[in-house]
Design a protein around this motif. Structure first.
Motif, PDB file in Angstrom:
ATOM      1  N   VAL A 163      -0.084  -7.769   8.506  1.00 18.02           N
ATOM      2  CA  VAL A 163       1.253  -7.231   8.232  1.00 18.02           C
ATOM      3  C   VAL A 163       1.690  -7.593   6.819  1.00 18.02           C
ATOM      4  O   VAL A 163       2.211  -6.748   6.065  1.00 18.02           O
ATOM      5  N   SER A 164       1.483  -8.856   6.405  1.00 18.84           N
ATOM      6  CA  SER A 164       1.917  -9.299   5.075  1.00 18.84           C
ATOM      7  C   SER A 164       1.211  -8.521   3.975  1.00 18.84           C
ATOM      8  O   SER A 164       1.833  -8.065   3.002  1.00 18.84           O
ATOM      9  N   GLU A 165      -0.094  -8.351   4.129  1.00 20.66           N
ATOM     10  CA  GLU A 165      -0.857  -7.651   3.099  1.00 20.66           C
ATOM     11  C   GLU A 165      -0.422  -6.200   2.971  1.00 20.66           C
ATOM     12  O   GLU A 165      -0.303  -5.659   1.862  1.00 20.66           O
ATOM     13  N   LEU A 166      -0.185  -5.544   4.118  1.00 18.53           N
ATOM     14  CA  LEU A 166       0.204  -4.137   4.045  1.00 18.53           C
ATOM     15  C   LEU A 166       1.590  -3.980   3.434  1.00 18.53           C
ATOM     16  O   LEU A 166       1.810  -3.075   2.623  1.00 18.53           O
ATOM     17  N   VAL A 167       2.528  -4.863   3.783  1.00 25.21           N
ATOM     18  CA  VAL A 167       3.877  -4.777   3.197  1.00 25.21           C
ATOM     19  C   VAL A 167       3.800  -4.994   1.693  1.00 25.21           C
ATOM     20  O   VAL A 167       4.468  -4.294   0.916  1.00 25.21           O
ATOM     21  N   ASP A 168       2.981  -5.963   1.238  1.00 23.60           N
ATOM     22  CA  ASP A 168       2.827  -6.187  -0.208  1.00 23.60           C
ATOM     23  C   ASP A 168       2.231  -4.962  -0.883  1.00 23.60           C
ATOM     24  O   ASP A 168       2.671  -4.549  -1.974  1.00 23.60           O
ATOM     25  N   GLU A 169       1.232  -4.358  -0.253  1.00 27.01           N
ATOM     26  CA  GLU A 169       0.574  -3.187  -0.838  1.00 27.01           C
ATOM     27  C   GLU A 169       1.546  -2.022  -0.967  1.00 27.01           C
ATOM     28  O   GLU A 169       1.598  -1.357  -2.012  1.00 27.01           O
ATOM     29  N   VAL A 170       2.320  -1.768   0.091  1.00 31.40           N
ATOM     30  CA  VAL A 170       3.278  -0.656   0.046  1.00 31.40           C
ATOM     31  C   VAL A 170       4.368  -0.944  -0.979  1.00 31.40           C
ATOM     32  O   VAL A 170       4.821  -0.051  -1.711  1.00 31.40           O
ATOM     33  N   VAL A 211      -0.544   2.194  12.252  1.00 31.29           N
ATOM     34  CA  VAL A 211       0.775   2.220  12.908  1.00 31.29           C
ATOM     35  C   VAL A 211       1.851   1.725  11.957  1.00 31.29           C
ATOM     36  O   VAL A 211       2.897   2.372  11.757  1.00 31.29           O
ATOM     37  N   LEU A 212       1.620   0.549  11.366  1.00 30.95           N
ATOM     38  CA  LEU A 212       2.646  -0.039  10.496  1.00 30.95           C
ATOM     39  C   LEU A 212       2.872   0.824   9.261  1.00 30.95           C
ATOM     40  O   LEU A 212       4.018   0.989   8.809  1.00 30.95           O
ATOM     41  N   ALA A 213       1.805   1.395   8.693  1.00 29.87           N
ATOM     42  CA  ALA A 213       1.952   2.259   7.519  1.00 29.87           C
ATOM     43  C   ALA A 213       2.853   3.447   7.847  1.00 29.87           C
ATOM     44  O   ALA A 213       3.691   3.858   7.025  1.00 29.87           O
ATOM     45  N   ASN A 214       2.696   4.003   9.040  1.00 28.99           N
ATOM     46  CA  ASN A 214       3.541   5.135   9.431  1.00 28.99           C
ATOM     47  C   ASN A 214       4.997   4.712   9.567  1.00 28.99           C
ATOM     48  O   ASN A 214       5.913   5.420   9.111  1.00 28.99           O
ATOM     49  N   LEU A 215       5.223   3.558  10.182  1.00 32.31           N
ATOM     50  CA  LEU A 215       6.604   3.091  10.368  1.00 32.31           C
ATOM     51  C   LEU A 215       7.262   2.780   9.025  1.00 32.31           C
ATOM     52  O   LEU A 215       8.446   3.083   8.811  1.00 32.31           O
ATOM     53  N   LEU A 216       6.498   2.171   8.104  1.00 39.46           N
ATOM     54  CA  LEU A 216       7.053   1.873   6.776  1.00 39.46           C
ATOM     55  C   LEU A 216       7.335   3.152   6.006  1.00 39.46           C
ATOM     56  O   LEU A 216       8.349   3.265   5.301  1.00 39.46           O
TER      57      LEU A 216
END
Length: 751
Positions: free
Chosen positions: A607-614, A643-648
């Motif tokens: 989750v942390s890595e994806l939020v940083d990337e986005v 899933v998380l990428a879609n929600l973000l």
């Protein structure tokens, strides 16, 4: 009573308990008859006959089994048990008729044969028939001579000819009552039409001027019990020459079964019916059944204020007239039904042609709503599919919605309600004046349904007397008494709608079948097209997109770097994601599944890595991350990133600009709970119901998400479900909240 051969004989009556018809004081009584057992009275085996004729009963070998007690007095026969018919001194014409009927017996049954005979100075109609392995001879004494009877033949022929020329059912019935009254001479002849609930409306009447009119009145179904209706179908004519008659018992051998008189012309009638006629002031009665398609459609009822005996041949003429009437009714009804069904079929064909050209079934059905309402005889029409509904008629939206939601989800099924008490209890208070429903569920997968509604039929029923029977106490104890008054009694009937008749149900069934097939075929065609499109996107476009993305990378890394390269990469990456969605959709529809492969994963790091990337990719967006502790789990990390990428992405597109997007991950019990929040307006209830459905068009309403296909949340929901978890939406003012709850250990259904 002593028998002719010196031994004892007894009346052949049914061995029934005290409620049965018995001989008491020279008159029929119905002891202990009550509401519970009146309908069970075996009126086809009364063991009694009317006194204007005599009955002889033989076995199939023409040996005497029984006789009415007046046989010696009326026809001069000295009965001897077991004697051959030829030894009883019967007229030759009678013996010939008996021989013919016996020869025609099939499975113990034979049609009646009639002849005219003289016994001394008396003239009789002699009727012979076979029933239940027995031969019955009835001698009915004539009240008029042969010359008078013969004159009715021409009248009967003319009456039938007039009847055949009528072109409507109303005209048929009005002509029938006039002609039957001329033939029989009764004071009153009424035509009944039996409604769906077996109550009878007087729809035509011919009478003398001095008696009250019964036209337009209704008689309750209880006036003709079920066993009487069965007899009216078996024996379409029944005469009571004198309501005040003294019944004559049938005698025979001890232990013999009672004689079945279902087809007898002399059969004694129930004391309840006698009392019923007496209450009406009737002294003679003739009923003629109108049988259409094997059911008791109606009846011609003849009443006279004094005793009246109508010769058998004249009664037969009225029976033939009634058969012609029934045939004409059947023809007219069939013709009207065929015309309605033909119009409905033509309407159905036009509807199906329109549906085949348009994906929107509701819009197509709306275009034909007025014709559908008229064809089905509906006051309002609801068409609903995928949670959307349209209404035609004066019906409240909330009521229409509640009706649709209460329907079963089965497809290809008709549902009918005709009264308020048939509806689900929670709905009744909302319905108001709506009481009748005919629902056609044409597509279970999309909750497609068409509902025809009818208002309650508030009517003032003009009953012929209050439609209740009472239990009176007399010398024989409590017993059922027919209605004592036939003065008009009015009742307001509410909460009931006119039922859809067989024709309307046939039309609805045919429309439903055609609509279901058409929608199913259209759905299959759309699914095939989608599958082909998905395959094309997945296999034919992926390679060119990869080449475009590489070109973008080279441009961006060139000297000097080209800003266009970054745009090319961004657009190609977006297209790759869309293609990935389409391929996932194809896997789901094909039954392959998403291919979830759980491994040990540090969910907090994913989750942390994806939020940083986005956040790095979208500097204008502000993310707040809340992960208080590590969350190890068994999961498919790549799928959860999806899933998380879609929600973000949704939070960025639909959230208020300048407001932070909050992402949190916590362990609650045995679950990992991931939450994404953004400031924004709540999702509309209609959209919220379909939020996780594929191919939604509602995402186009947002100016910052013009190219959404409606697949992202659907696939995210499928991924979470595949992990044994739940993806849910809620609104916590002022934030839109999506929550993913995953079990820390994967469900056994993971694949």
């Amino acid at each position: 009573m002593p028998r002719i051969d010196g031994t004892s004989a007894r009346p052949v009556v049914n061995d029934r308990p005290a409620r049965a018809v018995v001989l008491a004081g020279g008159a029929m009584t119905c002891a202990n008859l009550n509401l519970a057992n009146c309908a069970d009275e075996p009126i086809h085996i009364p063991g009694l006959v009317q006194p204007h004729g005599a009955l002889l009963v033989f076995d199939d070998q023409q040996a005497l089994l029984g006789w009415s007690a007046n046989a010696n007095e009326l026809i001069g026969v000295m009965p001897v048990l077991g004697a051959a018919a030829s030894a009883l001194g019967l007229p030759s014409d009678t013996l010939a008729a008996l021989h013919d009927v016996a020869a025609e017996m099939v499975d113990g049954e034979a049609l009646p044969s009639a002849c005219e005979v003289f016994i001394g100075a008396r003239e009789f109609d002699c009727i012979v028939h076979g029933h239940r392995q027995r031969l019955l001879i009835e001698f009915e004494q004539r009240a008029v001579g042969s010359d008078v009877v013969a004159s009715f033949a021409l009248k009967a022929h003319a009456a039938i000819d007039r009847l055949k020329r009528q072109t409507s059912i109303d005209a048929l019935l009005n002509m029938a009552v006039q002609q039957v009254r001329q033939l029989t001479g009764f004071d009153r002849v009424m035509a009944y039409y039996f409604r769906h609930d077996d109550s009878g409306d007087v729809v035509a009447e011919s009478k003398v001027d001095s008696i009250d009119a019964y036209l337009g009145r209704r008689y309750p179904a209880s006036d003709i019990p079920d066993q009487a209706r069965r007899l009216y179908l078996l024996n379409t004519l029944r005469l009571i020459a004198d309501v005040g008659y003294q019944p004559v018992p049938v005698l025979g051998r001890e232990g013999d079964a009672a004689v079945d008189m279902s087809h007898s012309v002399l059969r004694s009638v129930s004391p309840i019916h006698v009392e019923y006629l007496q209450n009406m002031g009737v002294q003679a009665s003739l009923s003629v059944s109108i049988v259409v398609n094997g059911r008791l459609w109606g009846m011609l009822a003849c009443h006279h204020r004094t005793p009246r005996q109508v010769p058998y041949s004249i009664r037969m003429a009225t029976d033939v007239l009634a058969q012609v009437l029934a045939s004409s009714v059947q023809t007219l009804e069939a013709r009207a039904q065929a015309a309605l069904i033909e119009r409905a079929a033509e309407l159905g064909s036009r509807m199906l042609a329109a549906i085949s050209e348009d994906d929107n079934v509701i819009a197509t059905l709306d275009a034909y709503a007025d014709e559908l309402r008229q064809t089905l005889g509906a006051d309002a029409l609801i068409v609903s599919q995928l949670g959307e509904l349209t209404i035609h008629g004066e019906l409240d939206v909330a009521v229409a919605t509640a009706i649709v939601q209460a329907l079963p989800a089965d497809g290809g099924v008709l549902y009918q309600y005709t009264s308020l008490d048939q509806w689900p209890q929670p709905l009744r208070a909302q319905l108001g004046t709506w009481a009748g429903m005919l629902a056609m569920s044409f597509d279970a997968s999309t909750q497609g349904v068409m509902v025809a509604l009818r208002r309650e039929q508030i009517e003032q029923v003009r009953w012929a007397g209050k439609p209740d029977k009472v239990v009176a106490h007399g010398p024989l104890g409590p017993r059922l008494t027919p209605r004592g008054s036939f003065n008009e009694w009015r009742e307001t009937v509410r909460g009931r709608a006119e039922p859809w008749n067989d024709t309307a149900l046939t039309i609805a069934g045919q429309l439903l079948a055609k609509l279901s097939r058409s929608v199913a075929a259209r759905n299959a065609e759309i699914d095939r097209a989608r599958t082909e499109l998905m395959a094309m996107l997945g296999h034919d476009l992926r390679d060119p997109l990869q080449a475009i993305a590489m070109a973008g990378v080279l441009l961006e890394r060139g000297s000097p770097p080209a800003p266009l390269g970054r745009r090319i990469q961004s657009s190609s990456n977006r297209m790759q994601r869309l293609i990935g969605h389409v391929l996932d959709m194809s896997r789901i529809n094909g039954g392959i599944g998403l291919g979830i492969n759980p491994t040990s994963v540090a969910l907090h790091e994913v989750v942390s890595e994806l939020v940083d990337e986005v956040g790095a990719a979208h500097p204008g967006a502000h993310f707040e991350l809340d992960i208080p502790a590590p969350v190890p789990a068994l999961a498919d990390a790549d799928r959860l990133v999806q899933v998380l990428a879609n929600l973000l992405s949704n939070a960025r597109h639909h959230g208020e600009l300048g407001k932070p997007i909050q992402v949190s991950l916590h362990t609650i019990g045995e679950q990992a709970v991931l939450t994404v929040r953004n400031h924004g307006v709540p999702i509309a209830p209609a959209l919220a119901k379909k939020l996780f459905d594929p191919f939604k068009h509602t995402s186009l309403n947002n100016s910052r998400n013009r190219r959404g296909m409606g697949l992202g949340l659907y696939i995210a929901h499928q991924i979470v479900h595949g992990h044994g978890g739940v993806l849910a939406y809620r609104y916590d003012n002022p934030q839109v909240v999506f929550t993913v709850a995953l079990p820390l250990r994967p469900a056994s259904s993971l694949r």
